[in-house]
Scaffold this motif. Structure first.
Motif, PDB file in Angstrom:
ATOM      1  N   PHE A  57       6.354   1.561  -2.749  1.00 25.78           N
ATOM      2  CA  PHE A  57       6.845   0.295  -3.313  1.00 25.78           C
ATOM      3  C   PHE A  57       5.673  -0.543  -3.818  1.00 25.78           C
ATOM      4  CE2 PHE A  57       7.741  -4.248  -2.562  1.00 25.78           C
ATOM      5  CZ  PHE A  57       8.765  -4.428  -3.484  1.00 25.78           C
ATOM      6  N   LEU A  58       4.611  -0.650  -3.002  1.00 33.99           N
ATOM      7  CA  LEU A  58       3.437  -1.411  -3.415  1.00 33.99           C
ATOM      8  C   LEU A  58       2.796  -0.823  -4.664  1.00 33.99           C
ATOM      9  CD1 LEU A  58       1.738  -2.125   0.045  1.00 33.99           C
ATOM     10  CD2 LEU A  58       3.048  -3.714  -1.368  1.00 33.99           C
ATOM     11  N   PHE A  59       2.807   0.507  -4.744  1.00 34.35           N
ATOM     12  CA  PHE A  59       2.252   1.189  -5.921  1.00 34.35           C
ATOM     13  C   PHE A  59       3.004   0.788  -7.186  1.00 34.35           C
ATOM     14  CE2 PHE A  59       1.494   4.665  -8.839  1.00 34.35           C
ATOM     15  CZ  PHE A  59       0.152   4.979  -8.630  1.00 34.35           C
ATOM     16  N   VAL A  60       4.334   0.785  -7.116  1.00 36.86           N
ATOM     17  CA  VAL A  60       5.165   0.436  -8.275  1.00 36.86           C
ATOM     18  C   VAL A  60       4.980  -1.028  -8.653  1.00 36.86           C
ATOM     19  CG1 VAL A  60       7.529   0.210  -9.113  1.00 36.86           C
ATOM     20  CG2 VAL A  60       6.855   2.236  -7.816  1.00 36.86           C
ATOM     21  N   VAL A  61       4.941  -1.907  -7.654  1.00 33.83           N
ATOM     22  CA  VAL A  61       4.713  -3.329  -7.931  1.00 33.83           C
ATOM     23  C   VAL A  61       3.364  -3.529  -8.622  1.00 33.83           C
ATOM     24  CG1 VAL A  61       4.321  -5.599  -6.878  1.00 33.83           C
ATOM     25  CG2 VAL A  61       6.179  -4.143  -6.049  1.00 33.83           C
ATOM     26  N   MET A  75      -2.262  -1.229  -5.935  1.00 33.38           N
ATOM     27  CA  MET A  75      -2.156   0.208  -6.153  1.00 33.38           C
ATOM     28  C   MET A  75      -3.225   0.966  -5.368  1.00 33.38           C
ATOM     29  SD  MET A  75      -1.136   0.502 -10.168  1.00 33.38           S
ATOM     30  CE  MET A  75      -0.647   2.191 -10.000  1.00 33.38           C
ATOM     31  N   VAL A  76      -4.430   0.449  -5.376  1.00 28.88           N
ATOM     32  CA  VAL A  76      -5.511   1.118  -4.646  1.00 28.88           C
ATOM     33  C   VAL A  76      -5.233   1.082  -3.146  1.00 28.88           C
ATOM     34  CG1 VAL A  76      -7.948   0.970  -4.027  1.00 28.88           C
ATOM     35  CG2 VAL A  76      -7.258   0.725  -6.405  1.00 28.88           C
ATOM     36  N   TYR A  77      -4.769  -0.060  -2.650  1.00 25.36           N
ATOM     37  CA  TYR A  77      -4.456  -0.192  -1.224  1.00 25.36           C
ATOM     38  C   TYR A  77      -3.438   0.863  -0.803  1.00 25.36           C
ATOM     39  CZ  TYR A  77      -2.446  -2.175   3.044  1.00 25.36           C
ATOM     40  OH  TYR A  77      -1.969  -2.352   4.313  1.00 25.36           O
ATOM     41  N   ALA A  78      -2.385   1.004  -1.601  1.00 29.81           N
ATOM     42  CA  ALA A  78      -1.345   1.976  -1.263  1.00 29.81           C
ATOM     43  C   ALA A  78      -1.873   3.404  -1.346  1.00 29.81           C
ATOM     44  CB  ALA A  78      -0.150   1.796  -2.197  1.00 29.81           C
ATOM     45  N   ALA A  79      -2.603   3.720  -2.431  1.00 29.04           N
ATOM     46  CA  ALA A  79      -3.081   5.083  -2.636  1.00 29.04           C
ATOM     47  C   ALA A  79      -4.126   5.488  -1.596  1.00 29.04           C
ATOM     48  CB  ALA A  79      -3.660   5.227  -4.045  1.00 29.04           C
ATOM     49  N   VAL A  80      -5.027   4.565  -1.250  1.00 26.90           N
ATOM     50  CA  VAL A  80      -6.061   4.874  -0.269  1.00 26.90           C
ATOM     51  C   VAL A  80      -5.446   5.138   1.106  1.00 26.90           C
ATOM     52  CG1 VAL A  80      -7.988   3.887   1.030  1.00 26.90           C
ATOM     53  CG2 VAL A  80      -7.961   3.716  -1.449  1.00 26.90           C
ATOM     54  N   ASN A  81      -4.437   4.357   1.462  1.00 24.81           N
ATOM     55  CA  ASN A  81      -3.767   4.583   2.748  1.00 24.81           C
ATOM     56  C   ASN A  81      -3.169   5.984   2.829  1.00 24.81           C
ATOM     57  OD1 ASN A  81      -4.379   2.128   3.851  1.00 24.81           O
ATOM     58  ND2 ASN A  81      -2.437   1.168   3.350  1.00 24.81           N
ATOM     59  N   VAL A  82      -2.555   6.410   1.733  1.00 23.81           N
ATOM     60  CA  VAL A  82      -1.974   7.753   1.696  1.00 23.81           C
ATOM     61  C   VAL A  82      -3.071   8.809   1.792  1.00 23.81           C
ATOM     62  CG1 VAL A  82      -0.689   9.400   0.279  1.00 23.81           C
ATOM     63  CG2 VAL A  82       0.048   7.018   0.402  1.00 23.81           C
ATOM     64  N   ALA A  83      -4.167   8.625   1.013  1.00 23.60           N
ATOM     65  CA  ALA A  83      -5.262   9.599   1.012  1.00 23.60           C
ATOM     66  C   ALA A  83      -5.912   9.713   2.388  1.00 23.60           C
ATOM     67  CB  ALA A  83      -6.302   9.205  -0.033  1.00 23.60           C
ATOM     68  N   GLN A  84      -6.118   8.572   3.048  1.00 23.22           N
ATOM     69  CA  GLN A  84      -6.730   8.600   4.374  1.00 23.22           C
ATOM     70  C   GLN A  84      -5.803   9.257   5.396  1.00 23.22           C
ATOM     71  OE1 GLN A  84      -7.714   4.445   4.957  1.00 23.22           O
ATOM     72  NE2 GLN A  84      -9.795   4.728   4.202  1.00 23.22           N
ATOM     73  N   PHE A  85      -4.515   9.038   5.237  1.00 21.35           N
ATOM     74  CA  PHE A  85      -3.537   9.664   6.122  1.00 21.35           C
ATOM     75  C   PHE A  85      -3.604  11.190   6.014  1.00 21.35           C
ATOM     76  CE2 PHE A  85       0.753  11.414   6.789  1.00 21.35           C
ATOM     77  CZ  PHE A  85       0.981  11.006   8.105  1.00 21.35           C
ATOM     78  N   LEU A  86      -3.926  11.667   4.781  1.00 18.03           N
ATOM     79  CA  LEU A  86      -4.006  13.111   4.544  1.00 18.03           C
ATOM     80  C   LEU A  86      -5.390  13.679   4.884  1.00 18.03           C
ATOM     81  CD1 LEU A  86      -2.060  13.268   1.146  1.00 18.03           C
ATOM     82  CD2 LEU A  86      -1.214  13.859   3.427  1.00 18.03           C
ATOM     83  N   LEU A 113       1.781  -1.380 -10.458  1.00 15.00           N
ATOM     84  CA  LEU A 113       1.888  -0.842 -11.812  1.00 15.00           C
ATOM     85  C   LEU A 113       2.514  -1.868 -12.760  1.00 15.00           C
ATOM     86  CD1 LEU A 113       1.538   1.609 -13.673  1.00 15.00           C
ATOM     87  CD2 LEU A 113       3.825   2.350 -12.986  1.00 15.00           C
ATOM     88  N   LEU A 114       3.563  -2.539 -12.306  1.00 13.24           N
ATOM     89  CA  LEU A 114       4.209  -3.566 -13.127  1.00 13.24           C
ATOM     90  C   LEU A 114       3.253  -4.734 -13.396  1.00 13.24           C
ATOM     91  CD1 LEU A 114       7.772  -3.643 -11.512  1.00 13.24           C
ATOM     92  CD2 LEU A 114       7.154  -2.733 -13.750  1.00 13.24           C
ATOM     93  N   LEU A 115       2.521  -5.134 -12.367  1.00 15.01           N
ATOM     94  CA  LEU A 115       1.553  -6.217 -12.547  1.00 15.01           C
ATOM     95  C   LEU A 115       0.475  -5.827 -13.550  1.00 15.01           C
ATOM     96  CD1 LEU A 115       1.055  -7.484  -8.875  1.00 15.01           C
ATOM     97  CD2 LEU A 115       2.279  -8.631 -10.718  1.00 15.01           C
ATOM     98  N   LEU A 116       0.066  -4.570 -13.521  1.00 12.02           N
ATOM     99  CA  LEU A 116      -0.945  -4.093 -14.471  1.00 12.02           C
ATOM    100  C   LEU A 116      -0.447  -4.204 -15.903  1.00 12.02           C
ATOM    101  CD1 LEU A 116      -2.403  -0.894 -12.764  1.00 12.02           C
ATOM    102  CD2 LEU A 116      -3.599  -3.017 -13.248  1.00 12.02           C
ATOM    103  N   TYR A 117       0.780  -3.814 -16.129  1.00 14.08           N
ATOM    104  CA  TYR A 117       1.309  -3.850 -17.494  1.00 14.08           C
ATOM    105  C   TYR A 117       1.353  -5.280 -18.029  1.00 14.08           C
ATOM    106  CZ  TYR A 117       4.374  -3.826 -21.483  1.00 14.08           C
ATOM    107  OH  TYR A 117       4.877  -4.032 -22.724  1.00 14.08           O
ATOM    108  N   PHE A 118       1.948  -6.176 -17.242  1.00  9.64           N
ATOM    109  CA  PHE A 118       2.094  -7.552 -17.713  1.00  9.64           C
ATOM    110  C   PHE A 118       0.743  -8.252 -17.789  1.00  9.64           C
ATOM    111  CE2 PHE A 118       6.480  -6.819 -16.164  1.00  9.64           C
ATOM    112  CZ  PHE A 118       7.154  -7.146 -17.337  1.00  9.64           C
TER     113      PHE A 118
END
Length: 319
Positions: free
Chosen positions: A6-10, A192-203, A12-17
């Motif tokens: 969800f944070l990733f998608v939010v 986006m980085v916060y969400a992605a890094v959490n996933v990467a560290q989890f893996l 992404l939207l902020l980046l576009y606008f």
């Protein structure tokens, strides 16, 4: 994991606008005052879209994650050319002015080679940071002098994708759009980085690889969004200037000021593989842009293929 998505998608939207508002404000200012759009891309837009790298690297250095910080800069510079110009050219072939290849492109390559040379001893210390910050001051002075020498007449409103009412609006509104766009871009990238890094560290992925991939792509998304929006608005000079300027500012501004605060150590693998990839991608850009002064869809596809191969190489040990 659902929260991270969800944070990733939010983000992404902020980046576009954020990119939409930033380009709208910057292009309107350039149009009103006759400033070359390339100069706007090299300064205001590039600085704004480099802020995520600065914030991420500052906090990485603060917490002792130096490998993530350096990986982020090297990876971002690779992303800026291979991913951003590749994607943008696939959407719409990018015209590159001969003046850009004769002046701004050589400066970018000189900065990248200087970055590599300073890293060869295994550490980018405070003296190196001072040299980079001095280079930043010299680069900004060059842009000011060049803008005064080659100031073109104001562009007719009807030749630009910017609406006439945007150009005629008060300067403070245009400046507010630029500032607000920068803030939203940075916020979106941070989410986006916060969400992605959490996933990467989890893996269980190594911090260097996180910096070169997830964080680098995440912090390069403002440049991607700004460049794509610029291309769609037929402001190709801002797209190209944004990428060249971001690469220079990533080194001169981000690495320069961060290393003044905390020296950054460079691992041997980065010196043998990742730095040469960064330089190689930069060198490949010249013949692509020189032929007909256009980065075609085919060339954009080649850049994207090279970027995908590099990402695959980094991911293979974890597959």
């Amino acid at each position: 994991m659902l929260l991270q998505a969800f944070l990733f998608v939010v983000g992404l939207l902020l980046l576009y606008f954020g990119a939409e508002w930033l380009i709208k404000g910057a292009a309107s200012i350039a149009l009103q005052y006759g400033i070359r759009p390339l100069i706007v891309g090299l300064t205001v837009v590039a600085l704004g879209t480099s802020m995520p790298e600065f914030v991420v690297n500052f906090f990485a250095a603060l917490t002792g994650e130096e490998s993530l910080a350096l990986g982020n800069i090297v990876g971002s510079n690779i992303c800026n050319i291979a991913l951003i110009l590749g994607t943008t050219a696939l959407i719409l072939p990018l015209a590159v002015s001969p003046a850009t290849l004769k002046k701004e492109y050589p400066i970018m390559m000189a900065v990248l080679f200087l970055f590599y040379a300073l890293a060869l001893d295994g550490v980018i210390g405070r003296a190196d940071g001072l040299l980079l910050v001095a280079g930043l001051a010299a680069f900004l002075l060059y842009l000011i002098i060049d803008a005064k020498r080659h100031k073109p007449p104001p562009m007719p409103v009807e030749t630009s994708a910017v609406r006439p009412e945007d150009v005629e609006s008060p300067f403070w509104k245009k400046a507010a759009l630029v500032v607000f766009g920068i803030v939203v871009l940075a916020g979106g990238a941070r989410l986006m980085v916060y969400a992605a890094v959490n996933v990467a560290q989890f893996l269980g992925i190594d911090p260097v690889v996180i910096g070169l991939t997830v964080v680098a792509i995440g912090t390069s998304l403002p440049e991607l969004a700004a460049s794509v929006v610029s291309a769609l608005k037929q402001e190709a000079d801002i797209s190209v200037g944004n990428v060249l300027g971001s690469n220079m500012l990533n080194v001169l501004f981000v690495v320069g000021f961060v290393s003044l605060y905390q020296p950054l150590h460079v691992d041997a693998t980065s010196l043998k593989i990742h730095f040469p990839v960064m330089l190689g991608v930069g060198l490949v850009l010249f013949p692509m842009a020189w032929t007909k002064f256009t980065i075609t869809r085919v060339e954009g596809g080649v850049l994207m293929a090279g970027f995908s191969a590099y990402m695959l190489y980094l991911a293979l040990p974890y597959l």
